[in-house]
Design a protein around this motif. Structure first.
Motif, PDB file in Angstrom:
ATOM      1  N   PRO A  68      98.874  19.571 -56.779  1.00 44.10           N
ATOM      2  CA  PRO A  68      98.058  20.758 -56.874  1.00 44.10           C
ATOM      3  C   PRO A  68      98.586  21.643 -57.426  1.00 44.10           C
ATOM      4  CG  PRO A  68      98.447  19.222 -54.312  1.00 44.10           C
ATOM      5  CD  PRO A  68      99.244  19.063 -55.202  1.00 44.10           C
ATOM      6  N   ALA A  69      99.692  22.139 -57.688  1.00 46.25           N
ATOM      7  CA  ALA A  69      99.882  23.383 -57.759  1.00 46.25           C
ATOM      8  C   ALA A  69      99.457  23.289 -59.627  1.00 46.25           C
ATOM      9  CB  ALA A  69     101.543  23.586 -57.742  1.00 46.25           C
ATOM     10  N   PHE A  70     100.449  21.741 -59.710  1.00 51.97           N
ATOM     11  CA  PHE A  70     100.056  21.737 -61.824  1.00 51.97           C
ATOM     12  C   PHE A  70      98.590  21.969 -62.037  1.00 51.97           C
ATOM     13  CE2 PHE A  70      98.476  18.702 -64.963  1.00 51.97           C
ATOM     14  CZ  PHE A  70      99.923  19.617 -66.095  1.00 51.97           C
ATOM     15  N   PHE A  71      96.947  21.443 -61.041  1.00 53.08           N
ATOM     16  CA  PHE A  71      96.319  21.304 -61.645  1.00 53.08           C
ATOM     17  C   PHE A  71      95.787  22.729 -61.639  1.00 53.08           C
ATOM     18  CE2 PHE A  71      96.850  16.350 -60.826  1.00 53.08           C
ATOM     19  CZ  PHE A  71      96.221  16.338 -62.395  1.00 53.08           C
ATOM     20  N   GLN A  72      95.828  23.340 -59.978  1.00 51.40           N
ATOM     21  CA  GLN A  72      95.028  24.553 -60.285  1.00 51.40           C
ATOM     22  C   GLN A  72      95.572  25.250 -60.753  1.00 51.40           C
ATOM     23  OE1 GLN A  72      93.546  25.822 -56.878  1.00 51.40           O
ATOM     24  NE2 GLN A  72      93.677  27.687 -58.760  1.00 51.40           N
ATOM     25  N   THR A  73      96.809  25.349 -61.782  1.00 49.96           N
ATOM     26  CA  THR A  73      97.396  26.505 -62.751  1.00 49.96           C
ATOM     27  C   THR A  73      96.834  26.105 -64.183  1.00 49.96           C
ATOM     28  OG1 THR A  73      99.447  27.130 -61.366  1.00 49.96           O
ATOM     29  CG2 THR A  73      99.618  27.072 -63.879  1.00 49.96           C
ATOM     30  N   SER A  74      97.242  24.922 -64.158  1.00 50.27           N
ATOM     31  CA  SER A  74      96.604  24.897 -66.041  1.00 50.27           C
ATOM     32  C   SER A  74      94.691  24.792 -65.914  1.00 50.27           C
ATOM     33  CB  SER A  74      96.912  23.079 -66.078  1.00 50.27           C
ATOM     34  OG  SER A  74      96.248  22.120 -65.107  1.00 50.27           O
ATOM     35  N   MET A  75      94.600  24.462 -64.535  1.00 52.47           N
ATOM     36  CA  MET A  75      92.600  24.600 -64.881  1.00 52.47           C
ATOM     37  C   MET A  75      92.431  26.364 -64.759  1.00 52.47           C
ATOM     38  SD  MET A  75      90.909  21.753 -65.574  1.00 52.47           S
ATOM     39  CE  MET A  75      89.083  21.736 -64.290  1.00 52.47           C
ATOM     40  N   ASP A  76      93.018  27.393 -64.106  1.00 52.37           N
ATOM     41  CA  ASP A  76      93.148  28.439 -63.695  1.00 52.37           C
ATOM     42  C   ASP A  76      93.113  29.027 -65.529  1.00 52.37           C
ATOM     43  OD1 ASP A  76      92.596  28.237 -61.128  1.00 52.37           O
ATOM     44  OD2 ASP A  76      94.077  29.207 -60.861  1.00 52.37           O
ATOM     45  N   ASN A  77      94.378  28.295 -66.076  1.00 54.06           N
ATOM     46  CA  ASN A  77      94.446  28.669 -67.458  1.00 54.06           C
ATOM     47  C   ASN A  77      93.812  28.417 -68.335  1.00 54.06           C
ATOM     48  OD1 ASN A  77      96.866  30.354 -66.526  1.00 54.06           O
ATOM     49  ND2 ASN A  77      97.966  28.602 -66.875  1.00 54.06           N
ATOM     50  N   LEU A  78      93.114  27.241 -68.321  1.00 53.17           N
ATOM     51  CA  LEU A  78      92.316  26.430 -69.574  1.00 53.17           C
ATOM     52  C   LEU A  78      90.980  27.034 -68.964  1.00 53.17           C
ATOM     53  CD1 LEU A  78      93.332  22.962 -69.455  1.00 53.17           C
ATOM     54  CD2 LEU A  78      93.715  24.676 -70.562  1.00 53.17           C
ATOM     55  N   LEU A  79      90.407  27.402 -68.214  1.00 50.68           N
ATOM     56  CA  LEU A  79      89.183  28.043 -67.959  1.00 50.68           C
ATOM     57  C   LEU A  79      89.083  29.239 -68.161  1.00 50.68           C
ATOM     58  CD1 LEU A  79      88.340  26.075 -64.456  1.00 50.68           C
ATOM     59  CD2 LEU A  79      86.813  25.728 -66.579  1.00 50.68           C
ATOM     60  N   ALA A  80      89.635  29.797 -68.425  1.00 45.61           N
ATOM     61  CA  ALA A  80      89.686  31.202 -68.118  1.00 45.61           C
ATOM     62  C   ALA A  80      89.657  31.529 -70.018  1.00 45.61           C
ATOM     63  CB  ALA A  80      91.261  32.069 -67.593  1.00 45.61           C
ATOM     64  N   ALA A  81      90.817  30.808 -70.460  1.00 46.95           N
ATOM     65  CA  ALA A  81      90.698  30.238 -72.321  1.00 46.95           C
ATOM     66  C   ALA A  81      89.555  29.991 -72.618  1.00 46.95           C
ATOM     67  CB  ALA A  81      91.929  29.640 -72.483  1.00 46.95           C
ATOM     68  N   ALA A  82      89.377  28.768 -72.116  1.00 47.80           N
ATOM     69  CA  ALA A  82      87.844  28.663 -72.493  1.00 47.80           C
ATOM     70  C   ALA A  82      86.543  29.552 -72.756  1.00 47.80           C
ATOM     71  CB  ALA A  82      87.667  27.297 -71.921  1.00 47.80           C
ATOM     72  N   GLY A  83      86.175  30.410 -71.146  1.00 42.23           N
ATOM     73  CA  GLY A  83      85.328  31.258 -70.966  1.00 42.23           C
ATOM     74  C   GLY A  83      85.755  32.907 -72.703  1.00 42.23           C
ATOM     75  N   ARG A  84      87.256  33.078 -72.603  1.00 42.61           N
ATOM     76  CA  ARG A  84      87.460  33.707 -73.654  1.00 42.61           C
ATOM     77  C   ARG A  84      86.513  33.265 -74.699  1.00 42.61           C
ATOM     78  NH1 ARG A  84      91.480  34.772 -70.416  1.00 42.61           N
ATOM     79  NH2 ARG A  84      93.393  32.940 -71.394  1.00 42.61           N
ATOM     80  N   ALA A  85      87.137  31.869 -75.243  1.00 40.60           N
ATOM     81  CA  ALA A  85      86.532  31.492 -76.311  1.00 40.60           C
ATOM     82  C   ALA A  85      84.724  31.466 -76.567  1.00 40.60           C
ATOM     83  CB  ALA A  85      86.945  30.397 -76.575  1.00 40.60           C
ATOM     84  N   GLY A  86      84.548  31.019 -75.604  1.00 42.82           N
ATOM     85  CA  GLY A  86      82.785  31.158 -75.940  1.00 42.82           C
ATOM     86  C   GLY A  86      82.830  29.715 -75.611  1.00 42.82           C
ATOM     87  N   THR A  87      83.401  28.432 -75.545  1.00 40.96           N
ATOM     88  CA  THR A  87      83.152  27.009 -75.116  1.00 40.96           C
ATOM     89  C   THR A  87      82.406  26.429 -74.915  1.00 40.96           C
ATOM     90  OG1 THR A  87      85.660  26.854 -75.697  1.00 40.96           O
ATOM     91  CG2 THR A  87      84.562  24.878 -74.629  1.00 40.96           C
ATOM     92  N   GLY A  88      81.089  26.200 -74.950  1.00 38.25           N
ATOM     93  CA  GLY A  88      80.347  25.318 -74.180  1.00 38.25           C
ATOM     94  C   GLY A  88      79.908  24.243 -73.561  1.00 38.25           C
ATOM     95  N   HIS A  89      81.347  23.054 -73.146  1.00 37.96           N
ATOM     96  CA  HIS A  89      81.588  22.441 -73.009  1.00 37.96           C
ATOM     97  C   HIS A  89      82.914  22.310 -71.938  1.00 37.96           C
ATOM     98  CE1 HIS A  89      80.390  17.724 -73.111  1.00 37.96           C
ATOM     99  NE2 HIS A  89      80.305  18.148 -71.817  1.00 37.96           N
ATOM    100  N   PHE A  90      83.143  21.416 -71.242  1.00 42.22           N
ATOM    101  CA  PHE A  90      84.150  21.264 -70.765  1.00 42.22           C
ATOM    102  C   PHE A  90      84.259  19.947 -69.735  1.00 42.22           C
ATOM    103  CE2 PHE A  90      88.329  23.837 -69.361  1.00 42.22           C
ATOM    104  CZ  PHE A  90      88.936  22.621 -69.101  1.00 42.22           C
ATOM    105  N   VAL A  91      85.158  19.474 -70.673  1.00 45.01           N
ATOM    106  CA  VAL A  91      85.570  17.604 -70.572  1.00 45.01           C
ATOM    107  C   VAL A  91      86.949  17.197 -69.640  1.00 45.01           C
ATOM    108  CG1 VAL A  91      84.712  15.018 -70.805  1.00 45.01           C
ATOM    109  CG2 VAL A  91      83.765  16.772 -72.051  1.00 45.01           C
TER     110      VAL A  91
END
Length: 242
Positions: A68-91
């Motif tokens: 669980p810690a892996f997915f919590q941390t990795s998703m937090d980092n990726l979602l934050a970066a995707a928001g900064r990048a203006g990404t329109g779709h996350f799969v």
């Protein structure tokens, strides 16, 4: 479109990258080996810069209480970066019945789904059945030199190539903002699947039915099989074995 495929050098990711590029898109593979660390965040912003779609195929290095810690941390980092990048779709790629199986790893994958659903980015979740490529590993968990002990848990195995094709198709489409289930064309009790696999391999070990054996022993009913609305992949297990 431009795709950032995180975990893009693995079994599924490498195929997804190939398929998207063959379709005329720009798909770039990212992984630890390319300098992207989803746990520390190193290289993540650069990987997602300019990407229309993020495909996250990373996986926890363990299946235990640390997952669980892996997915919590990795998703937090990726979602934050995707928001900064203006990404329109996350799969992401998940597992059929993931929210109904009481193990640490399945709970961790459910957490990953929940984090994606709760975020602001349009998303798609592909829930796949167990990969045909992983059947040998499943047999090894409860095997000795003479016997493989397996429960009668129903599985509907799917070929990795079919999983990759579906992930690529979904990633190139409009966000589902929901879940697509994917499974192979046939359901097998796991003990029967073991017998078929050993026979095809010329392995003389005996499969003993043991409904308390291995991780899949705790799976309730037929939760790991496709339900109405699932996509059924074309590859049959017997053909894959050949």
């Amino acid at each position: 479109m431009k795709f950032a495929v995180i975990g893009g050098t693995g079994l599924i990711g490498s195929k997804v990258v190939q398929l998207l590029n063959e379709a005329g898109h720009e798909a770039v593979p990212h992984a630890l080996s390319t300098g992207v660390d989803v746990l520390t965040g190193q290289g993540v912003d650069a990987a997602l810069a300019g990407a229309d779609v993020v495909v996250n195929l990373t996986n926890s290095p363990t299946f235990d209480e640390a997952s669980p810690a892996f997915f919590q941390t990795s998703m937090d980092n990726l979602l934050a970066a995707a928001g900064r990048a203006g990404t329109g779709h996350f799969v992401i790629l998940s597992i059929i019945g993931v929210d109904q199986v009481p193990t640490d790893y399945y709970r961790a994958k459910t957490l990953q789904e929940d984090l994606l659903k709760a975020g602001p980015i349009p998303y798609s979740i592909v829930r796949a059945a167990q990969f045909m490529e992983f059947v040998d590993a499943v047999l090894s968990w409860t095997a000795d030199d003479e016997t493989v002990r397996l429960p009668r848990t129903p599985l509907q195995p799917v070929a990795a190539a079919d999983v990759a094709a579906t992930v690529a198709d979904v990633a190139a489409g409009t966000p589902l903002n929901g879940v697509l289930d994917l499974a192979g064309p046939e359901v097998y009790p796991l003990d029967e699947l073991g017998r078929i696999t050993l026979a095809a391999r010329g392995d003389s070990r005996t499969v003993t039915t043991d409904d308390a054996a291995g991780m899949f022993a705790v799976v309730p009913g037929d939760v790991l099989t496709a339900k109405d609305g699932a996509r059924i992949a074309p590859t049959h297990y017997a053909d894959w074995l050949k």
